[in-house]
Write an enzyme that holds these catalytic residues in place. Structure first.
Site, mmCIF file in Angstrom:
data_model
loop_
_atom_site.group_PDB
_atom_site.id
_atom_site.type_symbol
_atom_site.label_atom_id
_atom_site.label_comp_id
_atom_site.label_asym_id
_atom_site.label_seq_id
_atom_site.Cartn_x
_atom_site.Cartn_y
_atom_site.Cartn_z
ATOM 1 N NE ARG A 164 -3.300 -2.250 0.191
ATOM 2 C CZ ARG A 164 -3.006 -3.384 -0.249
ATOM 3 N NH1 ARG A 164 -1.591 -3.342 -1.216
ATOM 4 N NH2 ARG A 164 -4.327 -4.596 -0.157
ATOM 5 C CB SER A 246 -9.387 -1.628 4.399
ATOM 6 O OG SER A 246 -9.556 -3.319 3.809
ATOM 7 C CD GLU A 346 -5.799 -0.068 3.628
ATOM 8 O OE1 GLU A 346 -6.175 0.400 2.739
ATOM 9 O OE2 GLU A 346 -5.298 -1.802 3.904
#
Length: 350
Positions: A164, A246, A346
């Site tokens: 990520r 998420s 994130e």
């Protein structure tokens, strides 16, 4: 080129947070960037690049000039015996682009179906799901240096993909640093889709789908449909219940750390990685701390998946960025106090 003033950003972020852009310009082509740089009022103005708004938390009005990327286009660039090279404009909706490729006979991204956001945001985040990451299917991208106005192209190595992560999430801190956060606007992305196609179905949820259906040789369309069904069952539709997907990255630990946690919590969900580390399921950690279904103000933890924070206030009484971050920090504290692990968000906090 038209610069809009006092633009509501609630429709442009998947959390549905109320905020405004003092100034916003829509970028539909590279020429729009050139025109913007030629205007002395905006050439040196602070900028914020906005794609689909699916990976941000707005904590207030946005003062920098918002560049809303709306560059379209989908085409096959090249076909070789080993791959299809497909190009997509940065403003294309990610899921729509995946579906277009599949319908035109270019499989390979089906495991990444139904991920919210735009094509331009995909390499920034190095999105991934169900056993596939963007870097596995990436060829190259085109971008514009907003400081100089020059176009450039990057391959996978130059994007410095990580979990990520990419060069686009890092700020340049010195003359030898290639961080591109705030400096680059991605215009087009090219994907290398391998031939012959091979299904990636090693992920537990997909293995269950094979067992349920008795289909152990799924087509790309089968995998696409399964992924969509799994995501719809587990995750809320951001158009109905605002969220940013998420919210935390799955943390990685050493085998020794994992063994210590297993000794105390034998049911912890964990996955061995190729480099010898162990990835832990952040959703399981959050759930184990009792957060599933809990709320702070209008920010809540989704009942079906503890990894997703949601907007419980809807459009009429929407969550604030402050509420989201208060909840996120409380979850981080709980997980650290119980497991000694620091969860990393994130989304980008603006």
């Amino acid at each position: 080129m038209i610069v809009e003033n006092n633009v509501p950003l609630q429709p442009y972020n998947s959390f549905g947070i109320v905020a405004r852009a003092q100034n916003l310009v829509r970028i539909a082509s590279e020429a729009d960037v050139a025109e913007l740089r030629a205007d002395p009022r905006w050439r040196d103005a602070p900028r914020f690049v906005l794609g689909g708004g699916s990976n941000i938390v707005l904590t207030g009005d946005v003062k920098p000039l918002v560049l809303k990327v709306e560059i379209k286009g989908l085409r096959l660039v090249e076909e070789t015996p080993r791959a299809w090279i497909v190009e997509a404009g940065a403003g294309e909706i990610w899921h729509d682009a995946v579906q277009w490729m599949l319908e035109h006979g270019y499989p390979g991204l089906e495991n990444l179906a139904l991920i919210p956001g735009t094509v331009g945001g995909a390499p920034v985040q190095n999105i991934g799901a169900y056993g596939v990451e963007l870097q596995d299917r990436f060829d190259s991208l085109d971008a514009i240096d907003l400081d100089t106005g020059r176009g450039f192209t990057l391959d996978a190595a130059q994007c410095a993909f990580g979990y990520r992560d990419s060069v686009f999430k890092h700020v340049r801190s010195g003359p030898n640093d290639f961080g591109l956060s705030g400096r680059a606007l991605i215009t087009r992305v090219r994907f290398r889709l391998p031939k012959p196609w091979k299904a990636v179905v090693g992920y537990l949820d997909l293995e269950r789908k094979m067992e349920e259906t008795g289909n152990f040789t799924p087509s790309a369309t089968d995998v696409f449909d399964w992924v969509c069904a799994i995501r719809r069952a587990k995750l809320p539709d951001w158009r109905v219940l605002g969220n940013a997907g998420s919210f935390f990255k799955n943390p990685t630990v050493t085998p020794e750390q994992c063994a210590d946690i297993i000794a105390r919590d034998p049911k912890i969900v964990h996955y061995p990685m190729d480099d010898g580390s162990i990835k832990l399921a952040a959703g399981w950690l959050i759930d184990a701390c009792g957060w599933k279904g809990k709320s702070v103000g209008n920010a809540g933890v989704y009942e079906r998946q503890a990894l997703v924070l949601v907007n419980r206030g809807g459009l009429e009484n929407p969550v604030t960025g402050g509420e989201v971050m208060t909840l996120a920090k409380a979850i981080q504290t709980s997980v650290y106090e119980r497991f000694g692990i620091r969860l990393e968000p994130e989304p980008v906090v603006v």
